[in-house]
Design a protein around this motif. Structure first.
Motif, short mmCIF file in Angstrom:
data_model
loop_
_atom_site.label_atom_id
_atom_site.label_comp_id
_atom_site.label_asym_id
_atom_site.label_seq_id
_atom_site.Cartn_x
_atom_site.Cartn_y
_atom_site.Cartn_z
N MET A 1 0.84 -1.20 0.00
CA MET A 1 0.00 0.00 0.00
C MET A 1 0.88 1.25 0.00
N VAL A 2 0.69 2.10 -1.01
CA VAL A 2 1.46 3.33 -1.11
C VAL A 2 0.73 4.44 -0.37
N ALA A 3 1.39 5.03 0.62
CA ALA A 3 0.79 6.09 1.43
C ALA A 3 1.63 7.36 1.29
N LEU A 4 1.03 8.41 0.73
CA LEU A 4 1.75 9.67 0.52
C LEU A 4 1.13 10.78 1.35
N ALA A 5 1.96 11.75 1.68
CA ALA A 5 1.51 12.92 2.43
C ALA A 5 0.59 13.78 1.56
N PRO A 6 -0.17 14.69 2.16
CA PRO A 6 -0.99 15.62 1.36
C PRO A 6 -0.13 16.41 0.39
N ALA A 7 -0.73 16.82 -0.70
CA ALA A 7 0.00 17.54 -1.75
C ALA A 7 0.67 18.79 -1.19
N ASN A 8 1.91 19.01 -1.61
CA ASN A 8 2.70 20.21 -1.27
C ASN A 8 2.85 20.41 0.22
N SER A 9 2.89 19.31 0.96
CA SER A 9 3.11 19.37 2.40
C SER A 9 4.47 18.76 2.73
N LEU A 10 5.37 19.56 3.33
CA LEU A 10 6.69 19.05 3.68
C LEU A 10 6.54 17.99 4.76
N THR A 11 6.99 16.78 4.46
CA THR A 11 6.77 15.64 5.36
C THR A 11 8.08 14.88 5.52
N GLN A 12 8.38 14.49 6.74
CA GLN A 12 9.58 13.72 7.04
C GLN A 12 9.24 12.24 7.15
N VAL A 13 10.13 11.43 6.56
CA VAL A 13 9.96 9.98 6.58
C VAL A 13 11.22 9.36 7.18
N GLY A 14 11.07 8.59 8.24
CA GLY A 14 12.22 7.93 8.83
C GLY A 14 12.69 6.77 7.97
N ILE A 15 14.00 6.65 7.79
CA ILE A 15 14.55 5.54 7.01
C ILE A 15 15.41 4.62 7.88
N GLY A 16 15.34 4.82 9.19
CA GLY A 16 16.10 3.97 10.10
C GLY A 16 17.56 4.34 10.17
N ASN A 17 18.37 3.42 10.61
CA ASN A 17 19.82 3.65 10.71
C ASN A 17 20.44 3.53 9.34
N PHE A 18 21.18 4.57 8.95
CA PHE A 18 21.75 4.61 7.60
C PHE A 18 23.27 4.47 7.67
N SER A 19 23.81 3.56 6.87
CA SER A 19 25.26 3.35 6.78
C SER A 19 25.78 3.99 5.50
N THR A 20 26.78 4.85 5.61
CA THR A 20 27.34 5.49 4.43
C THR A 20 28.27 4.53 3.69
N GLU A 21 28.56 4.90 2.47
CA GLU A 21 29.44 4.11 1.62
C GLU A 21 30.81 3.91 2.27
N ALA A 22 31.27 4.91 3.02
CA ALA A 22 32.58 4.85 3.66
C ALA A 22 32.56 4.20 5.03
N GLY A 23 31.38 3.78 5.50
CA GLY A 23 31.30 3.02 6.73
C GLY A 23 30.86 3.77 7.97
N ALA A 24 30.42 5.01 7.83
CA ALA A 24 29.90 5.76 8.98
C ALA A 24 28.42 5.44 9.19
N GLU A 25 27.92 5.75 10.38
CA GLU A 25 26.54 5.44 10.72
C GLU A 25 25.76 6.71 11.06
N ILE A 26 24.53 6.78 10.55
CA ILE A 26 23.60 7.87 10.90
C ILE A 26 22.36 7.22 11.46
N PRO A 27 22.26 7.10 12.80
CA PRO A 27 21.08 6.46 13.39
C PRO A 27 19.84 7.33 13.25
N GLY A 28 18.72 6.68 12.98
CA GLY A 28 17.45 7.39 12.92
C GLY A 28 17.38 8.47 11.86
N ALA A 29 17.91 8.20 10.67
CA ALA A 29 17.93 9.20 9.60
C ALA A 29 16.53 9.44 9.06
N THR A 30 16.28 10.67 8.60
CA THR A 30 15.00 11.02 7.99
C THR A 30 15.23 11.69 6.65
#
Length: 381
Positions: A1-30
């Motif tokens: 199910m695709v769920a999108l925010a209302p039109a033209n509304s700035l919305t943040q989406v969490g993507i979880g912990n993100f690992s960079t190509e070089a090996g660093a970590e960004i916990p709780g990235a949005t």
């Protein structure tokens, strides 16, 4: 199910912990985004066009591409669902140096360096969180073009086609040099505080102004600047006096001051440094056997656009892409005195090109490798 925010509304989406190509970590990235137009279809077949912003751009594509996005326009929001994200590392809703760290303070100097591939990986995670696993097209200019190009190589099955505007296959030594000089102007400002100026002062305003002036000169064409300003003095000022004074300027100096202060008001210096460094790291040939091998491996139909007066990403760089891409839809040249920024200002020319791009991918045009061959090596007409 695709769920999108209302039109033209700035919305943040969490993507979880993100690992960079070089090996660093960004916990709780949005990742922050806006959408324009209604979503039609499903997770794997839909009307989504993903638009990638340039270095200091944002999700408000209806402002910076106002003549091209909207009902009846080239990117017709009555037909398409246009989605624009704020790049990871940015300062308009996505996690970046000015964002809150898990410890409650700002990321500041702890925010890791990013590559263009990191920006794309983060965006893919964002789409998956929305429930989208395929999009109709990806379009981007400048840094956005670098992202669109990387999309086609990292995830070739996720889009029907890409349009890559005013960018190269990799950063040139000149680009790295000029961009590193901008970074240096910021980081040498005493108010930089090693990137930890948040809550301490207003930030490295002097350095940011100098960096933006230098950058802006690469965004505009020499002919345009000279035709507009020449050696004219700023109204009410005299730059030809007996002693040099900073308040006695040529008109072009006043213009650059104005552009720089506008950026200071709307963009974070930490994000400017992080995203400029990401452009320095741009190289589609890295770990793929070199530029030409990487480009020829592409199977995503790709339209290229360049500007005849571009100083930052000269047209020969788009010509190089066109000679080596494995699936070329076409190469188009914007003719303009404006320089690199022409893809933002030459609305009439860009309208024609984007409509052509949409028509080609909707008509299922036969792919070629740019030399009149199809990907299997047979001649096409």
């Amino acid at each position: 199910m695709v769920a999108l925010a209302p039109a033209n509304s700035l919305t943040q989406v969490g993507i979880g912990n993100f690992s960079t190509e070089a090996g660093a970590e960004i916990p709780g990235a949005t990742i922050a985004y806006r959408r324009f137009g209604e979503f039609q279809g499903n997770a794997y077949s839909n009307n989504v066009i993903l638009v990638e912003h340039a270095l200091t751009g944002d999700t408000c594509v209806d402002s910076w591409w106002d003549g091209l996005v909207g009902p009846g326009k080239a990117l017709d929001t009555e037909r398409f669902c246009v989605i624009v994200t704020n790049a990871l590392g940015g300062c308009h809703g996505s996690t970046g140096p000015s964002s809150e760290h898990p410890d409650g303070n700002r990321w500041g100097s702890r925010f890791p360096a990013l590559s263009i591939r990191d920006l794309v990986h983060a965006e893919k995670a964002f789409l998956e969180r929305l429930g989208i696993y395929h999009v109709h097209a990806i379009i981007g200019g400048s840094m956005g073009g670098a992202r669109a190009l990387e999309w086609s190589l990292l995830f070739p099955t996720i889009t029907d086609a890409v349009c890559v505007i005013a960018v190269s296959a990799r950063a040139s030594a000149w680009q790295i040099g000029i961009q590193s000089a901008q970074i240096s102007a910021i980081t040498r400002d005493p108010d930089w505080h090693e990137g930890d100026y948040y809550g301490v002062c207003d930030g490295p305003i002097t350095g940011m102004v100098a960096a933006r002036k230098l950058a802006h000169l690469t965004y505009r064409g020499e002919m345009e600047m000279d035709e507009r300003f020449g050696t004219i003095a700023q109204q009410g000022e005299n730059p030809l006096g007996a002693f040099r004074r900073p308040d006695q300027r040529f008109a072009v100096e006043s213009y650059l001051d104005y552009q720089a202060l506008k950026l200071v008001e709307r963009f974070d210096a930490g994000s400017f440094v992080i995203l400029t460094e990401a452009l320095n790291r741009h190289d589609v040939g890295r770990d793929r056997g070199g530029l030409n091998k990487a480009l020829y491996s592409s199977r995503v139909p790709t339209m290229l656009v360049g500007v005849d007066t571009d100083i930052l990403y000269p047209f020969h760089q788009q010509e190089h892409l066109s000679r080596n891409l494995g699936n070329l839809l076409g190469l188009h040249k914007l003719v303009s005195p404006v320089g690199h920024d022409a893809f933002l200002t030459e609305t009439r020319q860009m309208d024609r090109i984007l409509r052509m791009f949409i028509n080609k991918i909707n008509d299922g045009a036969e792919p070629t490798d740019g030399f009149g061959h199809d990907p299997e090596g047979e001649w096409t007409i």
